[in-house]
Design an enzyme around this catalytic site. Structure first.
Site, PDB file in Angstrom:
ATOM      1  N   HIS A   2      10.350 -23.025-102.912  1.00  0.00           N
ATOM      2  CA  HIS A   2      10.243 -21.574-102.959  1.00  0.00           C
ATOM      3  C   HIS A   2      10.556 -20.992-101.585  1.00  0.00           C
ATOM      4  CE1 HIS A   2       8.351 -17.597-103.287  1.00  0.00           C
ATOM      5  NE2 HIS A   2       8.399 -17.743-104.602  1.00  0.00           N
ATOM      6  N   LEU A  48      -2.485 -24.119 -98.469  1.00  0.00           N
ATOM      7  CA  LEU A  48      -2.082 -23.440 -97.237  1.00  0.00           C
ATOM      8  C   LEU A  48      -1.604 -22.034 -97.572  1.00  0.00           C
ATOM      9  CD1 LEU A  48      -1.435 -23.675 -94.146  1.00  0.00           C
ATOM     10  CD2 LEU A  48       0.903 -24.258 -94.859  1.00  0.00           C
TER      11      LEU A  48
END
Length: 342
Positions: free
Chosen positions: A228, A125
């Site tokens: 992240h 993605l």
């Protein structure tokens, strides 16, 4: 108008350009000609309506219909770990206790696992930074659920998604520095790059025994299961659809693996068929995912719609054009928001 559709052979240049933007830690789409070419080949082979391969990579692109520009990519692996081992760490707990010394310590552990072998995986993605607005990331990600709802026979009972783990503003992964580097003697970016092309070296070099996390640097311990910063919105989106972190992490950056039964995903479970009534009116209000029932020509858009009847919805002409449907065609719809019902 943005539309998500299966990748095509003439999207190669666009895919290569997206790969240049992903950055360190984005294992599934790297700035590498060989990997991009291999992904294109695998994805194009997957869209064969006459067979259901045991392993297939379904790649989709997000295209701006007015300009033809490809601004995003997403994918689904039908099954992982069947040809190449699928590794992650299982986070566990051991208790070290002594009644005589009045000591009771719970110690977290990491154990190499192949527990998700055969699971389907949400992968790859990525949305161009300048397109990250107007819920377009949600459209790109959730369009995959509409495809899975339409073709459930092509996917496993269980679904996983590996989230990119924490790294600092210089691309350094504290989890890798505290653990992986000791066994691989490679920089994180180089090891991550190699893992996307050849997983044999992982089995050869990874520690086989259980690891006590309290022996790792504190920065590495803190990174276990941490996402992240750029991936945090994607994690929240998937969790809103029903996916959960259950104690499995990536062996390189310590990022969390989310898991769910495929049929428990909200957008899959609640989507339903309706007939399309094409209108010149531009509806307002709640946004819906609307997708076609075709395999090779699957298309998914995001739009407000009019509720004409129990099984009929009014779609604007520009949405019908993007989906390549006409009056009376069957489409699948579901609210974009996980807090809404159709």
């Amino acid at each position: 108008m943005m539309v998500v559709r299966p990748i095509q052979a003439d999207d190669h240049a666009a895919l290569r350009e997206l790969a240049r933007k992903t950055g360190p830690g984005f294992t599934s789409l790297q700035d590498n000609d060989e990997q991009v070419a291999a992904k294109m080949e695998s994805a194009l082979a997957a869209y064969n309506p006459d067979s259901i391969p045991e392993e297939a990579l379904y790649l989709f692109v997000m295209e701006e219909t007015d300009t033809g520009e490809v601004v995003g990519i997403c994918g689904i692996e039908s099954a992982v770990g069947l040809s190449d081992p699928w590794y992650n760490y299982r986070v566990g707990t051991l208790v070290h206790a002594s009644r005589e010394l009045n000591v009771y310590n719970q110690i977290h552990t990491l154990t190499i696992s192949n527990d998700h072998t055969g699971y389907s995986e949400l992968c790859t993605l990525f949305l161009s930074p300048d397109a990250r607005h107007s819920k377009q990331g949600s459209l790109l990600s959730k369009s995959r659920f509409m495809f899975m709802a339409e073709f459930p026979q092509r996917f496993n009972e269980y679904l996983i998604a590996e989230m990119r783990g924490y790294s600092d503003d210089k691309g350094v992964s504290p989890f890798w520095e505290g653990l992986g580097r000791h066994f691989f003697s490679l920089d994180f970016a180089e090891a991550d790059k190699l893992s996307s092309m050849d997983k044999v070296f992982i089995a050869e070099l990874m520690p086989k025994n259980t690891i006590y996390t309290n022996l790792l640097p504190q920065s590495a311990q803190d990174a276990i299961g941490k996402t992240h910063e750029a991936t945090t919105p994607a994690r929240k989106l998937l969790e809103s659809e029903g996916m959960r972190y259950t104690g499995y992490i990536d062996i390189f950056d310590g990022g969390p693996t989310l898991v769910s039964r495929t049929n428990d995903i909200r957008a899959i479970q609640e989507s339903r068929y309706v007939k399309a009534h094409v209108t010149d009116r531009q509806p307002e209000g709640e946004l819906y995912l609307v997708s076609t029932t075709d395999f090779r020509d699957f298309r998914c858009c995001m739009t407000a719609l009019d509720l004409v009847g129990n099984h009929v919805v009014g779609l604007p002409q520009n949405v019908a054009d993007a989906l390549k449907i006409t009056e009376g065609n069957t489409v699948r719809v579901v609210p974009m928001s996980s807090g809404r019902r159709f």
